[in-house]
Write an enzyme that holds these catalytic residues in place. Structure first.
Site, mmCIF file in Angstrom:
data_model
loop_
_atom_site.group_PDB
_atom_site.id
_atom_site.type_symbol
_atom_site.label_atom_id
_atom_site.label_comp_id
_atom_site.label_asym_id
_atom_site.label_seq_id
_atom_site.Cartn_x
_atom_site.Cartn_y
_atom_site.Cartn_z
ATOM 1 N N SER A 161 0.858 -1.189 0.000
ATOM 2 C CA SER A 161 0.000 0.000 0.000
ATOM 3 C C SER A 161 0.891 1.236 0.000
ATOM 4 O O SER A 161 1.630 1.473 0.950
ATOM 5 C CB SER A 161 -0.905 0.014 1.236
ATOM 6 O OG SER A 161 -1.780 -1.079 1.238
ATOM 7 N N GLU A 372 9.377 1.964 7.173
ATOM 8 C CA GLU A 372 10.199 1.650 6.005
ATOM 9 C C GLU A 372 11.630 2.108 6.225
ATOM 10 O O GLU A 372 11.894 3.260 6.640
ATOM 11 C CB GLU A 372 9.636 2.323 4.744
ATOM 12 C CG GLU A 372 8.290 1.760 4.331
ATOM 13 C CD GLU A 372 7.778 2.347 3.032
ATOM 14 O OE1 GLU A 372 6.819 1.803 2.481
ATOM 15 O OE2 GLU A 372 8.352 3.362 2.561
#
Length: 982
Positions: A161, A372
């Site tokens: 996503s 991330e």
């Protein structure tokens, strides 16, 4: 397969980490690995669900599983995401508590799939009905549409996503869904024009190009087509959500236009003033096709790529764009066009699924990008990780708050626990004065030359002393020799670890500027969506105010999200990625350990265990352990709390190991719970042994009683049979003796007259018919009447024969006498005799006396005519027959022509249908005159014709013969006569 009735039954490892003993990081990881190896991907930390991505389909999401977890207590079954979804839904439906489900974890950990599982479970267990099903379908089908436009393949996840999504699902008082609202956060629009190595653009581009052209023809794609594994967006899904066909067409036209836009190239062109101006490299087919798709005037777009108009109050200044600026304008247009299209999609879906009316119960599902750490981290990763910091902060706060609130509700003494609070990291990023985002906005808005380097210098000046900020140029000299920290980068120590950010592109991405000339060109486009996507391009509504930066907008939306989450009861799903290879059955301990650390799972367990490791309502606790105490087993009739108190007192568990809450029992140490479980397991074995013993005794006694009853029944029936048989033998013997004695007595004495009278009266009633051929006769009643009974039968037969004969007239009597004589002659000798015996003898078949045709013959024959008939005279030459009148008297036999009546003479062979009657009458004439006649019946004989002898052979003919005989001359010596079959 044995059904699980509790979290503690048939456990693989430990289902709830709070019960793990001993609690160390190594035992924590080993427990996760043990469960993962046995396909148990879910584990609890109290009410928090840990989910490991299996990277393969598992048979644990079936309709049967949904029913298994439906309306069950959270700890009643083994850990599952359905248990958390059911707990949240029932709290919302039954207690009117707004819920939110927070799904966190790094990219590739399975957050998107977890959110879809939660939504599908809620859709399965809520109400049914045409309208409700329509709403559920719209809510579920919004996922594939948004995934197509907002998800992409990254190095860590094939379906990552690249935007944050929060969906508020609204329910009515019954718990049926009414609709929802979707909020999206920070679409990674830079991916439209550039993707990191090994990654892909958004799915929709490949879905649009699938089966038509090669993706490598388009610059924004930059992908190896062999990895294309995603299907086209189902138009059916978009129609279910509420899109019209023309809207779908418009959306796909915009996506195609972005592809064409990426292929536009520029070249420099020198002007007189010495400045370079950008021009299209060649006549671009892609530009022409793009303008046709969007309805844009091509010359206006070309000018917007070459010139920029700067407005300051009443002044307008037009400047040329060099090649680099033209490429920047092209990419900015592509990114803005796609980003605004995505926002329009979300708005359009919200229009279809929004609730008309007052707000009802709400369940929020948050599926947002995970933490991330890439090889090259830029502005997007910085924003994403900031969002994850905020989620971690709210997780810590809500977890501790919920823990403390439960102890307060239950009246349990509570001691505050020390824990790491990442508020200091959030403050470093979002502080309004000295935060990184505030400084980035300030740098973007200040006059003068602004570059990424000036932004880094400002960070080095203000954040140098912060313990979570690192830079080579900061005042902290310890990083000067750190070669892992380049000069154009800064590093932040997040809760999930240290992340190195490259400042290149921070300022431009935060500005997110689109030249006003391009906005105005887009607004003038003859396309249904352009005016909606670029409202600032309206020349009648020029706004000279600088638009808010991307960082400012995102910080505001995250703040709104956090406020929304704080108003709801939180439910947590912590997703963990077991390996970096996206492969099944691989568990990389170092990778999992890193995620466990930055997710704070160990701290979560310690906070949970700091007070009491296990808590359970009194009713299920008593139900589970009541067999451990004689006073509570098998039934406790008082309040459940009193039963638990009696149970724990009887088991002599120290008071410091547990506390009584208002509705729950709290157990401090996991060893106490395991002790209870061990005793319960032993007790269950003892109870099982007792049940087996009682059952076996009952079964053997039942078998014995059955055999006993069977033996009694068999014996009774046998004794009855034996006595009946003995009685029948005695009775039969008695009857035989009695009969002999009675017979002997009757033989010695006279027969009583009444018995003879009775015999004759019964015989009168049972006499047979008067027909002489009736052979029936009633049975004799007494043995001594055998002779008389037989003689009476003979006399009766003679009498009825006499009576039968008395009925005959003289004529009929004569006929029967002839028939009797014919029987003596032909019976058993002639084949056709049985078929002809029933025919009456008439004699004069021609009615000689009354028929004038035969008057002449009647005068020639003076005697009485015994038989007159037509016969066939057979010609010996050819076997053919000629009709003749045949007359028989007592003296003469006459043959005459049947037409003229002329008498005929000569040798002859005659054929007649009344042969038996002729011979019988002839025989009677001869015998009455004293002569004997010999009749030879044969199928072959010789006939003398003057000097010739002819053999006459009779053959049985077929159906073709009819009822008459046919003759056929075979040769001079043989004549075959075919007679009809009987």
């Amino acid at each position: 397969m044995e059904a699980k009735t509790s979290l503690l039954d048939n456990m693989i490892g430990v289902g709830d980490m709070v019960l793990l003993e001993p609690l160390t990081e190594e035992s924590f990881i080993n427990n996760l690995k043990n469960r993962f190896d046995h396909s148990e991907i879910y584990t609890y930390i109290g009410s928090v669900v840990i989910s490991l991505n299996p990277y393969r389909p598992l048979p644990i999401y079936t309709a049967d599983k949904v029913e298994e977890y439906r309306n069950r207590n959270f700890y009643e079954l083994s850990p599952h995401i359905y248990a958390l979804a059911d707990e949240a839904y029932r709290s919302l439906r039954d207690q009117d508590k707004d819920q939110c489900i927070l799904i966190t974890g790094e990219s590739g950990a399975g957050k998107t799939e977890a959110s879809k599982l939660v939504m599908s479970y809620v859709a399965a267990v809520c109400g049914k009905g045409q309208e409700v099903n329509k709403v559920k379908e719209q809510l579920l089908q919004s996922n594939p549409v948004l995934e197509a436009f907002g998800n992409a393949k990254t190095v860590r996840n094939d379906n990552s996503s690249r935007f944050g999504k929060y969906m508020d699902i609204e329910f009515d008082f019954k718990g049926d869904p009414l609709g929802g609202v979707i909020s999206n956060y920070l679409l990674e629009k830079s991916r439209v024009v550039k993707q990191p190595r090994g990654e892909r653009n958004f799915h929709i581009f490949y879905q649009l190009l699938s089966g038509s052209v090669h993706p490598s023809q388009y610059t924004p794609i930059n992908i190896n087509p062999t990895v294309m594994r995603f299907r086209l967006v189902s138009q059916n899904a978009m129609q279910i959500v509420g899109f019209m066909e023309d809207e779908v067409q418009s959306v796909l036209e915009l996506v195609a236009a972005i592809l064409k836009l990426g292929n536009i190239e520029f070249k420099p062109e020198s002007r007189v003033n010495g400045f370079d101006e950008s021009r299209l490299f060649t006549i671009s087919i892609d530009l022409k096709e793009m303008c046709e798709l969007l309805g844009i005037e091509q010359s206006a777009l070309e000018r917007a790529f070459s010139f920029r108009t700067v407005e300051a109050r009443l002044d307008k200044v037009s400047t040329t764009l060099n090649v680099a600026q033209a490429y920047y304008a092209r990419d900015a247009l592509a990114k803005n066009l796609y980003s605004r299209l995505f926002s329009w999609l979300v708005t359009r879906i919200n229009e279809s699924i929004k609730v008309r009316g007052l707000r009802k119960k709400v369940m929020g599902v948050l599926d947002i990008y995970g933490f991330e750490i890439f090889e090259d981290n830029s502005f997007e990763q910085f924003i994403i990780n900031y969002c994850n910091e905020k989620l971690q902060q709210i997780f810590i706060e809500l977890t501790l708050r919920e823990e403390q609130e439960e102890y307060v509700r239950e009246g349990i003494e509570w001691t505050n626990i020390e824990y790491f609070n990442n508020a200091i990291i959030c403050d470093l990023i979002e502080n309004n004065q000295n935060g990184i985002l505030a400084m980035l906005d300030e740098e973007c808005l200040r006059p003068g030359t602004v570059t990424d380097e000036t932004f880094l210098d400002k960070l080095n000046t203000i954040c140098a002393d912060h313990q979570h900020f690192e830079s080579r140029l900061s005042k902290n000299s310890k990083f000067l020799t750190d070669h892992t920290l380049p000069h154009n980068c800064f590093r932040i120590q997040h809760y999930a670890g240290k992340v190195l950010y490259r400042v290149e592109g921070f300022v431009d991405k935060n500005n997110d500027l689109l030249y006003r000339d391009l906005s105005q060109v887009m607004f003038k486009a003859n396309h249904s969506l352009m005016k909606l996507l670029f409202p600032e391009g309206n020349p009648n509504k020029v706004n000279l105010k600088r638009p808010p930066t991307a960082g400012f907008q995102f910080r505001a939306s995250v703040g709104t999200l956090m406020k929304n989450l704080l108003t709801k009861n939180p439910n947590y799903i912590r997703c963990i990625k077991p390996n970096d290879k996206k492969a099944a059955h691989i568990f990389t301990e170092s990778l999992v350990c890193h995620q466990v650390r930055y997710l704070g799972l160990m701290e979560n367990v310690r906070v949970r265990r700091a007070g009491y490791a296990f808590r359970q309502a009194y009713e299920p606790c008593l139900e589970r352990y009541k067999m451990l105490c004689k006073q509570t087993w098998p039934h406790w009739k008082g309040p459940a709390r009193e039963g638990v108190e009696v149970l724990l007192t009887d088991l002599q568990i120290p008071n410091e190991e547990f506390s009584y809450g208002r509705s729950k029992i709290f157990i401090r140490n996991p060893r106490t719970l395991f002790t209870l479980e061990n005793k319960r397991a032993q007790c269950l074995e003892d109870l099982a042994t007792l049940i087996q013993k009682i059952y076996r005794g009952w079964k053997r006694r039942t078998e014995f009683l059955l055999m006993k009853r069977s033996q009694v029944v068999v014996a009774a029936w046998y004794r009855r049979y034996a006595q009946q048989k003995k009685y029948q033998q005695i009775k039969s013997s008695t009857i035989v003796v009695q009969s002999f004695i009675r017979g002997w007595k009757r033989y010695k004495t006279c027969i009583p007259p009444f018995q003879m009278q009775k015999y004759f009266l019964e015989l009168k009633k049972t006499l047979p018919s008067m027909s002489p051929i009736d052979k029936s006769w009633p049975a004799r009643p007494y043995l001594f009447l055998e002779g008389a009974h037989t003689e009476l039968r003979r006399i009766f037969h003679l009498w009825r024969c006499k009576k039968y004969r008395e009925q005959f007239t003289e004529q009929k009597k004569a006929i029967f006498e002839e028939k009797l004589e014919a029987s003596e002659i032909f019976k058993d000798k002639k084949t056709l005799y049985p078929s002809s015996v029933g025919q009456p003898f008439k004699g004069d078949y021609l009615e000689m006396k009354t028929n004038p045709r035969y008057q002449k013959l009647n005068n020639l024959v003076e005697e009485k005519v015994i038989l007159a008939d037509i016969v066939n005279k057979i010609n010996r030459a050819n076997g053919k027959g000629a009709p003749r009148v045949f007359l028989l008297t007592k003296i003469n036999l006459v043959l005459a022509d049947h037409k003229t009546g002329q008498m005929k003479e000569g040798d002859f062979l005659l054929s007649s249908e009344r042969l038996i009657e002729i011979i019988t009458k002839l025989h009677r004439i001869k015998t009455s005159s004293g002569e004997q006649i010999n009749i030879d019946i044969s199928d072959e004989f010789l006939v003398q014709f003057k000097q010739d002898k002819v053999c006459v052979k009779f053959l049985q003919g077929g159906p073709k013969n009819g009822n008459s005989a046919t003759c056929k001359r075979k040769n001079n010596r043989l004549l075959e006569v075919s007679v009809p079959s009987p």
